[in-house]
Scaffold this active site. Structure first.
Site, PDB file in Angstrom:
ATOM      1  N   TYR A   7      -1.142   8.791   9.922  1.00 11.44           N
ATOM      2  CA  TYR A   7      -0.107   8.080   9.163  1.00 11.44           C
ATOM      3  C   TYR A   7       1.280   8.584   9.565  1.00 11.44           C
ATOM      4  O   TYR A   7       2.177   7.804   9.888  1.00 11.44           O
ATOM      5  CB  TYR A   7      -0.343   8.245   7.658  1.00 11.44           C
ATOM      6  CG  TYR A   7       0.764   7.669   6.812  1.00 11.44           C
ATOM      7  CD1 TYR A   7       1.028   6.296   6.815  1.00 11.44           C
ATOM      8  CD2 TYR A   7       1.563   8.486   6.009  1.00 11.44           C
ATOM      9  CE1 TYR A   7       2.052   5.765   6.048  1.00 11.44           C
ATOM     10  CE2 TYR A   7       2.581   7.964   5.236  1.00 11.44           C
ATOM     11  CZ  TYR A   7       2.830   6.602   5.260  1.00 11.44           C
ATOM     12  OH  TYR A   7       3.855   6.077   4.499  1.00 11.44           O
ATOM     13  N   ALA A  37       2.114   7.479  13.052  1.00  7.74           N
ATOM     14  CA  ALA A  37       2.478   6.057  13.116  1.00  7.74           C
ATOM     15  C   ALA A  37       3.920   5.849  12.639  1.00  7.74           C
ATOM     16  O   ALA A  37       4.679   5.070  13.231  1.00  7.74           O
ATOM     17  CB  ALA A  37       1.516   5.225  12.265  1.00  7.74           C
TER      18      ALA A  37
END
Ligand code: NDP
Length: 239
Positions: free
Chosen positions: A143, A146
């Site tokens: 996460y 990203a």
């Protein structure tokens, strides 16, 4: 009248962003995968807000939206979240690959596809604002990676768009309460520790992010581009 697209605008931060632009008199389109949630949000937000259900990771669906909406003045790439919250711990290398791809698709690809589809129809004076995360700075597996990729991509986007008078920035929130981000998994202890880590000693609110997005899209912010603007109550300070 400005046209504003808010991806993931049916809940949380995106919904508040949509509400503020609608209150400013803009025509607002919100997207999201759950048609029922999206349509209810649009109905509650009033006549200026239109729901277009889609999955932002699907190139054909994004291209369809671009054909439907035409010229766009403000694009808010807000859709995303930590897809690891929805799956079990990966137990094989193939599952690790799948989990990483999910977070990259959800947070990076959604922004890249929507921006690529809409940028040709954005006039001078337009703004692209993408929601990043404090996780990019602090680290949070796939996460955080990203969201860090989102910030890097934004720099190149700002370079390309700048010559056309279009700005591109990332707004990077710290902990924001009252959204679906944590599902129902945030314990009282964890919530207290997130608040304690701020300098302001309070949780962020969707309105904190929406006000910043609104400013970045305003006439006063035309020389502000290629930046990541952190809104985290001082949890992660910069110089
Ligand atoms: P929410 O879960 O409430 O909002 C996320 C929205 O994105 C949902 O409406 C969801 O709708 C939509 N969405 C997710 N994936 C897709 C997809 N593939 N296609 C279309 N829509 C999609 O959480 P938040 O409001 O908190 O999150 C908004 C953004 O803020 C996210 O990018 C998140 O990573 C970021 N953020 C949030 C923080 C927090 O503490 N809350 C902190 C830092 C960053 P649906 O499921 O119906 O598709």
């Amino acid at each position: 009248m400005r046209t504003v697209i808010v991806t993931g605008g049916g809940t949380g931060i995106g919904r508040e962003v949509a509400a503020q632009f609608a209150a400013d008199g803009c025509a607002v389109v919100i997207t999201g995968r759950r048609a029922d949630v999206l349509r209810q949000a649009a109905a509650e937000l009033g006549g200026a807000v239109r729901a277009i259900p889609l999955d932002g990771t699907d190139a054909d669906q994004v291209a369809g939206l671009a054909r439907e909406v035409g010229a766009v003045d403000v694009l808010v790439n807000n859709a995303g979240g930590n897809t690891n919250f929805d799956g079990a711990e990966p137990s094989s290398l193939a599952e690790v690959a799948e989990a990483w791809r999910r977070n990259l698709d959800s947070n990076l690809l959604t922004a890249v596809l929507m921006t690529t589809a809409l940028l040709p129809a954005m006039p001078a004076g337009s703004s692209v604002i993408t929601i990043g995360s404090i996780a990019a700075d602090k680290g949070a597996g796939s996460y955080g990676a990203a969201k860090a990729a989102v910030a890097s991509w934004n720099i190149d986007l700002a370079r390309q768009a700048g010559v056309r008078g279009i700005t591109a920035n990332v707004v990077s929130p710290g902990y924001i309460a009252d959204t679906e981000f944590f599902r129902d998994n945030l314990t009282d202890e964890r919530r207290a520790s997130l608040v304690e880590a701020t300098m302001t000693k309070r949780a962020g609110r969707p309105a904190d992010i929406a006000e910043t997005v609104r400013f970045l899209a305003s006439p006063g912010a035309r020389q502000l581009t290629g930046q990541t603007v952190a809104v985290n109550g001082g949890e992660w300070a910069s110089r």
